[in-house]
Design a protein around this motif. Structure first.
Motif, PDB file in Angstrom:
ATOM      1  N   GLY A 310     -32.831  54.492  35.536  1.00 27.37           N
ATOM      2  CA  GLY A 310     -33.687  55.665  35.687  1.00 27.37           C
ATOM      3  C   GLY A 310     -34.043  56.366  34.399  1.00 27.37           C
ATOM      4  O   GLY A 310     -34.767  57.363  34.414  1.00 27.37           O
ATOM      5  N   VAL A 311     -33.558  55.844  33.262  1.00 31.53           N
ATOM      6  CA  VAL A 311     -33.820  56.528  32.004  1.00 31.53           C
ATOM      7  C   VAL A 311     -35.218  56.227  31.466  1.00 31.53           C
ATOM      8  O   VAL A 311     -35.724  56.940  30.604  1.00 31.53           O
ATOM      9  N   GLY A 312     -35.858  55.149  31.938  1.00 32.69           N
ATOM     10  CA  GLY A 312     -37.235  54.880  31.525  1.00 32.69           C
ATOM     11  C   GLY A 312     -37.454  53.535  30.872  1.00 32.69           C
ATOM     12  O   GLY A 312     -38.485  53.321  30.224  1.00 32.69           O
ATOM     13  N   LYS A 313     -36.516  52.601  31.058  1.00 35.41           N
ATOM     14  CA  LYS A 313     -36.669  51.279  30.413  1.00 35.41           C
ATOM     15  C   LYS A 313     -37.910  50.560  30.938  1.00 35.41           C
ATOM     16  O   LYS A 313     -38.709  50.024  30.165  1.00 35.41           O
ATOM     17  N   THR A 314     -38.068  50.527  32.260  1.00 32.48           N
ATOM     18  CA  THR A 314     -39.221  49.837  32.848  1.00 32.48           C
ATOM     19  C   THR A 314     -40.533  50.506  32.452  1.00 32.48           C
ATOM     20  O   THR A 314     -41.534  49.834  32.166  1.00 32.48           O
TER      21      THR A 314
END
Length: 473
Positions: A310-314
């Motif tokens: 959920g930190v924003g990798k994708t």
């Protein structure tokens, strides 16, 4: 003792039972009325229909009506396809067609027939009436199907350089087909209703409608019922034949798309590219995920993005693949990057080999097989993607991404669903076939940077999320 059954395993007796109930009720009603003028018995109607079918002039009559109804339906279907595809791509055209389609749906068919009789005469009226009657449901069915095409699969196909017509054959047609089949089941019957109604009003010589009209004038009720039965049987036959042909296109379209792939002797050459963000703010589903992020990944570098879920990798990978424009700042994305997405994006009806050929159509079949055999057992290669396990499907996606020529390879959780040995082999496969291209991988597995000989880019939680780089020795 074998049980006689219909397609799909439904017993014949079970299928005929409801029809027998209605025939019995029809017979009882005929006996109660006691007048063949009002309601002939079902057996009398069946016998009369047989006599009509054996009469010398039957097939010219049936052919006259069949050609016009089938021709009107075919033209309507083709017109619905052409305008439906165009309206899906053009909001202006969709808006322009809306009032016309609403009018066609609401105008009584008899009024249309009367106007057509004035304009074109009785012999052509049935075909045009059919076209106008069935066009709206077919058009709206196709439009709804196209509007509900899976955007993720479409993004994948675009990323691998698949053109609009091949995307239509590979995905859009198959996903729209259930909508068209459902509409066609009712449209086929509607076509015969509209066509015969037009013949009844216009009474063109040599048509089924003319014979029904004559039977009505002479009070030959049994003939009216017999000709109606003939129309019902012709309608059912046409419906079944058309639906079978339409269902077959769902299997043939992807095969045709593979045959229409670009033909060249070798893969296009692509130099490694730089990937960068400069003060970029990135959002997913309207919510800001990364704000003010800046980074530079040099051409030919290998980087593993790590951080909690959920930190924003994708989101970061989507932006660097060119699939997600920033809200602010700038992004230098990989042109035509080869990608493995977080979710599986295979064409389920295609085999493992065909899914790879989709991204690398210049590869010979033996080359594709050799590539896949580095990751999969031989028996898996000819199976449809829908028949494979999650780990096998993931490895097909890896083979597809590395087979596709690109300046960058971007992999989102590429080793999920793999056991330890398969994970190690898959990482070695990536290095073997990377060919100096820029590599960017999102992972939560601590061993991946070492397996891929890559540096780490860590994303930490916090409003907003920021990034920091750490070299891996």
């Amino acid at each position: 003792m074998p049980v006689l059954s219909l397609q799909g395993g439904r017993p014949v007796l079970g299928a005929l039972a409801p029809a027998c109930v209605w025939l019995l009720l029809w017979q009882l009603a005929s006996v109660a009325l006691g007048s063949t003028l009002l309601l002939p018995a079902p057996l009398a109607v069946l016998v009369r229909a047989g006599q009509l079918a054996l009469a010398p002039g039957f097939w010219p009559l049936a052919s006259f009506s069949l050609v016009r109804v089938a021709g009107g339906f075919a033209l309507s279907f083709l017109l619905a396809l052409a305008l439906g595809l165009a309206a899906h791509r053009s909001r202006m055209l969709r808006t322009l067609l809306e009032p016309l389609l609403v009018a066609l749906k609401g105008v009584p068919i008899v009024c249309v027939i009367v106007l057509l009789l004035i304009w074109v005469g009785s012999r052509a009226v049935s075909g045009i009436a059919v076209l106008l009657a069935v066009f709206p449901p077919l058009y709206f069915a196709l439009l709804e199907g196209l509007d509900n095409v899976d955007a993720r699969t479409d993004e994948m196909l675009r990323g691998f350089g698949v053109g609009p017509f091949r995307r239509l054959l590979l995905q859009q047609w198959g996903e729209s087909l259930p909508y068209l089949l459902a509409a066609s089941r009712s449209a086929c019957g509607m076509a015969w209703k509209a066509g015969v109604a037009a013949e009844l009003v216009g009474t063109p010589v040599g048509s089924i409608g003319e014979r029904i009209y004559q039977a009505k004038l002479l009070l030959e009720t049994t003939d009216v019922f017999a000709w109606t039965l003939v129309v019902v049987l012709l309608s059912l036959a046409c419906e079944r034949a058309f639906l079978l042909a339409l269902e077959a296109t769902g299997r043939l379209a992807p095969r045709l798309a593979l045959r229409l792939g670009p033909r060249c002797a070798e893969a296009p050459s692509c130099a490694p590219c730089e990937l960068s963000l400069d003060g970029a703010t990135l959002a997913y589903d309207g919510a800001v995920v990364l704000e003010g992020v800046s980074l530079d990944l040099s051409a030919g570098s290998r980087t593993v993005v790590m951080g909690p879920s959920g930190v924003g990798k994708t989101t970061l990978l989507s932006a660097l693949a060119g699939a997600l424009p920033p809200l602010s700042g700038s992004v230098q994305a990989g042109p035509g990057a080869s990608a493995v997405y977080q979710d599986v994006r295979l064409l389920e009806q295609l085999t493992a080999e065909e899914n790879v050929r989709l991204a690398a159509p210049w590869l010979a079949r033996d080359a594709v097989r050799a590539l896949l055999l580095e990751l999969l057992a031989p028996e898996a290669l000819a199976l449809r993607a829908s028949e494979l396990s999650g780990g096998q499907r993931r490895r097909i996606e890896l083979a597809r991404a590395l087979a596709h020529p690109s300046a960058a390879v971007i992999l989102d959780e590429p080793f999920s669903a793999l056991d330890e040995e398969a994970h190690r082999r898959a990482a070695a496969f990536v290095l073997d076939h990377l060919g100096g291209r820029t590599l960017l991988v999102a992972s939560h597995l601590p061993q991946d940077p070492a397996l891929l000989s890559a540096r780490v880019l860590r994303l930490r939680e916090g409003p907003p999320a920021h990034s920091s780089e750490k070299s891996l020795e």
